[in-house]
Scaffold this motif. Structure first.
Motif, PDB file in Angstrom:
ATOM      1  N   LEU A  20       0.827  -1.206   0.000  1.00  0.00           N
ATOM      2  CA  LEU A  20       0.000   0.000   0.000  1.00  0.00           C
ATOM      3  C   LEU A  20       0.864   1.261   0.000  1.00  0.00           C
ATOM      4  O   LEU A  20       0.590   2.220  -0.733  1.00  0.00           O
ATOM      5  N   ARG A  24       0.937   4.144  -2.891  1.00  0.00           N
ATOM      6  CA  ARG A  24       0.714   5.567  -2.590  1.00  0.00           C
ATOM      7  C   ARG A  24       1.893   6.418  -3.062  1.00  0.00           C
ATOM      8  O   ARG A  24       1.710   7.484  -3.648  1.00  0.00           O
ATOM      9  N   SER A  30      -4.906   6.077  -3.746  1.00  0.00           N
ATOM     10  CA  SER A  30      -5.548   6.052  -2.429  1.00  0.00           C
ATOM     11  C   SER A  30      -5.939   4.605  -2.117  1.00  0.00           C
ATOM     12  O   SER A  30      -5.850   3.721  -2.982  1.00  0.00           O
ATOM     13  N   GLY A  31      -6.400   4.385  -0.904  1.00  0.00           N
ATOM     14  CA  GLY A  31      -6.896   3.060  -0.544  1.00  0.00           C
ATOM     15  C   GLY A  31      -8.061   2.647  -1.426  1.00  0.00           C
ATOM     16  O   GLY A  31      -8.191   1.483  -1.814  1.00  0.00           O
ATOM     17  N   THR A  32      -8.909   3.602  -1.766  1.00  0.00           N
ATOM     18  CA  THR A  32     -10.051   3.322  -2.642  1.00  0.00           C
ATOM     19  C   THR A  32      -9.576   2.905  -4.024  1.00  0.00           C
ATOM     20  O   THR A  32     -10.111   1.967  -4.622  1.00  0.00           O
ATOM     21  N   SER A  35      -8.218  -0.596  -3.941  1.00  0.00           N
ATOM     22  CA  SER A  35      -9.344  -1.522  -3.896  1.00  0.00           C
ATOM     23  C   SER A  35      -9.964  -1.699  -5.279  1.00  0.00           C
ATOM     24  O   SER A  35     -10.250  -2.813  -5.714  1.00  0.00           O
ATOM     25  N   ARG A  36     -10.161  -0.583  -5.975  1.00  0.00           N
ATOM     26  CA  ARG A  36     -10.759  -0.640  -7.313  1.00  0.00           C
ATOM     27  C   ARG A  36      -9.878  -1.408  -8.289  1.00  0.00           C
ATOM     28  O   ARG A  36     -10.351  -2.232  -9.066  1.00  0.00           O
ATOM     29  N   SER A  41     -11.926  -5.586  -1.497  1.00  0.00           N
ATOM     30  CA  SER A  41     -12.579  -4.490  -0.784  1.00  0.00           C
ATOM     31  C   SER A  41     -11.630  -3.808   0.200  1.00  0.00           C
ATOM     32  O   SER A  41     -10.689  -4.422   0.701  1.00  0.00           O
ATOM     33  N   ARG A  42     -11.911  -2.541   0.457  1.00  0.00           N
ATOM     34  CA  ARG A  42     -11.096  -1.790   1.426  1.00  0.00           C
ATOM     35  C   ARG A  42     -11.182  -2.440   2.800  1.00  0.00           C
ATOM     36  O   ARG A  42     -10.198  -2.478   3.533  1.00  0.00           O
ATOM     37  N   GLN A  43     -12.360  -2.957   3.149  1.00  0.00           N
ATOM     38  CA  GLN A  43     -12.526  -3.597   4.455  1.00  0.00           C
ATOM     39  C   GLN A  43     -11.605  -4.807   4.583  1.00  0.00           C
ATOM     40  O   GLN A  43     -10.967  -5.005   5.620  1.00  0.00           O
ATOM     41  N   ILE A  45      -8.807  -5.364   2.867  1.00  0.00           N
ATOM     42  CA  ILE A  45      -7.418  -4.887   2.913  1.00  0.00           C
ATOM     43  C   ILE A  45      -7.104  -4.351   4.307  1.00  0.00           C
ATOM     44  O   ILE A  45      -6.033  -4.643   4.863  1.00  0.00           O
ATOM     45  N   ASN A  46      -8.028  -3.606   4.895  1.00  0.00           N
ATOM     46  CA  ASN A  46      -7.810  -3.078   6.247  1.00  0.00           C
ATOM     47  C   ASN A  46      -7.682  -4.200   7.278  1.00  0.00           C
ATOM     48  O   ASN A  46      -6.855  -4.108   8.194  1.00  0.00           O
TER      49      ASN A  46
END
Length: 146
Positions: A20, A24, A30-32, A35-36, A41-43, A45-46
């Motif tokens: 990540l 960046r 971005s995180g979004t 994810s795309r 999903s961002r969730q 990855i988090n």
């Protein structure tokens, strides 16, 4: 939780965090956007970053994450302690790359090219990659007028 399972979570979390950070820093994603581009999903990855998972991540998601970022899934598998490797995919061989695109890619990895110029190249590529395409009939009319 066993010591080995905890060590695997830490190793995989470190791998994901570095991926990540790299996205960046080098691509301004971005995180979004990550994810795309990866389809994860961002969730998810988090959770990976926090080491907050009860069972191993799905191999398909790990592969999608890696491929979306241009990383080797084998590195992620090693962090997870998996003895799996990714075999060659049955995807068709991509066509040869345009020489102009190759020249741009060489400039992006050339240490003698300034960060400002690399940023400009990335921004231009990003703009061209995501601009709307013209309908086929409009493109044909443009060729007839010329």
């Amino acid at each position: 939780m066993t010591e080995t399972a905890n060590a695997r979570k830490i190793a995989f979390a470190t791998f994901v965090r570095r991926a990540l950070d790299e996205a960046r820093a080098t691509r301004a994603w971005s995180g979004t956007e990550v994810s795309r581009r990866t389809g994860v999903s961002r969730q998810t990855i988090n959770r990976w970053v926090r080491g907050d998972w009860a069972s191993d991540p799905e191999a398909e998601r790990v592969v999608a994450f890696c491929e979306g970022l241009g990383l080797s899934p084998a590195t992620a598998f090693a962090a997870l302690g998996w003895e799996r490797t990714t075999g060659p995919r049955s995807a068709p061989i991509p066509p040869p790359m345009d020489p102009d695109v190759e020249a741009l890619l060489r400039r992006l990895v050339d240490p003698d090219v300034s960060d400002a110029e690399k940023f400009h190249i990335r921004e231009t590529i990003r703009y061209l990659a995501y601009r709307p395409t013209l309908p086929v009939d409009v493109r044909k009319r443009g060729k007839q007028a010329g």
